[in-house]
Design an enzyme around this catalytic site. Structure first.
Site, PDB file in Angstrom:
ATOM      1  N   ARG A  92       0.822  -1.226   0.000  1.00  0.00           N
ATOM      2  CA  ARG A  92       0.000   0.000   0.000  1.00  0.00           C
ATOM      3  C   ARG A  92       0.849   1.267   0.000  1.00  0.00           C
ATOM      4  O   ARG A  92       0.523   2.264   0.636  1.00  0.00           O
ATOM      5  CB  ARG A  92      -0.968   0.000   1.199  1.00  0.00           C
ATOM      6  CG  ARG A  92      -1.888  -1.223   1.243  1.00  0.00           C
ATOM      7  CD  ARG A  92      -2.788  -1.309   0.005  1.00  0.00           C
ATOM      8  NE  ARG A  92      -3.613  -2.514   0.044  1.00  0.00           N
ATOM      9  CZ  ARG A  92      -3.324  -3.632  -0.629  1.00  0.00           C
ATOM     10  NH1 ARG A  92      -2.242  -3.683  -1.389  1.00  0.00           N
ATOM     11  NH2 ARG A  92      -4.125  -4.674  -0.578  1.00  0.00           N
ATOM     12  N   SER A  94     -11.610  -1.565   1.732  1.00  0.00           N
ATOM     13  CA  SER A  94     -11.081  -2.134   2.961  1.00  0.00           C
ATOM     14  C   SER A  94     -10.575  -1.014   3.875  1.00  0.00           C
ATOM     15  O   SER A  94      -9.797  -0.165   3.450  1.00  0.00           O
ATOM     16  CB  SER A  94      -9.941  -3.101   2.631  1.00  0.00           C
ATOM     17  OG  SER A  94      -9.439  -3.694   3.794  1.00  0.00           O
ATOM     18  N   GLU A 115      -6.161   1.783   6.358  1.00  0.00           N
ATOM     19  CA  GLU A 115      -5.711   1.768   4.967  1.00  0.00           C
ATOM     20  C   GLU A 115      -6.301   2.968   4.234  1.00  0.00           C
ATOM     21  O   GLU A 115      -5.740   3.464   3.263  1.00  0.00           O
ATOM     22  CB  GLU A 115      -6.149   0.468   4.288  1.00  0.00           C
ATOM     23  CG  GLU A 115      -5.701   0.348   2.841  1.00  0.00           C
ATOM     24  CD  GLU A 115      -5.993  -1.016   2.258  1.00  0.00           C
ATOM     25  OE1 GLU A 115      -6.401  -1.082   1.092  1.00  0.00           O
ATOM     26  OE2 GLU A 115      -5.803  -2.028   2.971  1.00  0.00           O
TER      27      GLU A 115
END
Length: 307
Positions: A180, A230, A300
């Site tokens: 990420r 998410s 996230e």
């Protein structure tokens, strides 16, 4: 104190942009998949690379805050909105060109469209992205991944525009793609074009893979409700959704924000949620999971806008 946009900046932009490309006090709830967020002082949709360069040069000249937005997934915009200029690449710079096994894609192209174009040309490698609700630019920015696939596995090069309006091309090695993460999270440059390198495959097998991932996603994820995807990063050795579920937090709500009853890894907007609702719910989930399992969950979702 809210900082108003510079009128001279707007005037300069109107010299080369159409009126519909410039939106003042644009509600970010209309430009994010969470459907949450206060107004952006000025939201601009460039139609091409040249316009992007000019906009960034003007932003630098007038010393304005700058934020980039693609399809608006994976982000939570504050209730106070975003000061300065938001450059939005959604549905504008979104061309897709195929040459052999190479695809050249505008940053605003949706991942589902890129995956479909790859399938049409019997190119394998993009199947994992078929259901990620973002753009290819956003996928590079976050090194998005799903079902064992990752953006870094298919990217060959990225064309970006610097804050000074200069064009710069990055090789895969220069992108610093990790979990990420990409170099664009620190250098503040605009991703405008992505070059992908895929592999020849069977269209039937590629479409079977897309169908399988789509079925799995639709059966397990709360796609019928607004979210940013998410909510938490995957903690090493665990799955965030499993930890949250084991802590008994499915359905936990703060205002209009709720831990999805379908997949505990998602915080959803069940109606009228504010950014404050989401943040308070995230903090409560973090607190309870830490108490129950000793694991610190990290968001996230990107938190952007005026605090």
């Amino acid at each position: 104190m809210r900082k108003m946009i510079n009128e001279n900046f707007i005037g300069a932009c109107r010299e080369f942009l159409q009126p519909e490309q410039i939106m003042l006090n644009a509600p970010m709830s209309e430009h994010t998949t969470f459907q949450i967020g206060g107004p952006a002082d000025c939201l601009i949709k460039p139609a091409n690379l040249e316009e992007t360069q000019k906009i960034l040069q003007l932003v630098q000249e007038y010393e304005l805050p700058l934020t980039f937005v693609g399809n608006g997934s994976n982000m939570l915009v504050s209730d106070k909105g975003i000061r300065g200029v938001v450059v939005n690449f959604a549905d504008t710079i979104s061309s897709i060109a195929v040459d052999g096994t190479k695809m050249t894609v505008g940053a605003g192209a949706l991942l589902k469209d890129v995956a479909e174009a790859a399938a049409q040309h019997s190119l394998a490698g993009m199947e994992f992205a078929c259901g990620i609700p973002g753009s290819i630019g956003g996928a590079v920015f976050m090194n998005a991944g799903a079902y064992g696939g990752e953006t870094k596995n298919v990217v060959k090069a990225v064309k970006a525009v610097t804050r000074a309006g200069e064009i710069k091309t990055y090789s895969l090695e220069e992108l610093e793609l990790g979990y990420r993460h990409s170099i664009f999270q620190t250098n503040g440059e605009a991703i405008v074009e992505v070059e992908l390198e895929l592999v020849p495959g069977s269209e039937a097998e590629i479409r079977a893979g897309i169908a399988d991932f789509t079925q799995r996603r639709e059966s397990k994820q709360p796609l019928e409700m607004p979210s940013a995807g998410s909510t938490f990063k995957r903690p090493e050795g665990y799955f965030a959704g499993t930890l949250i579920d084991q802590t008994g937090l499915k359905g936990l709500s703060v205002g209009g924000a709720q831990v999805s009853t379908k997949h505990a890894g998602f915080v959803v907007n069940k109606g009228g949620a504010t950014a404050a609702d989401v943040l308070n719910l995230i903090r409560e989930v973090q607190k309870r999971v830490k108490e129950a399992h000793g694991v610190e969950l990290q968001p996230e979702v990107r938190l952007i806008g005026e605090k």
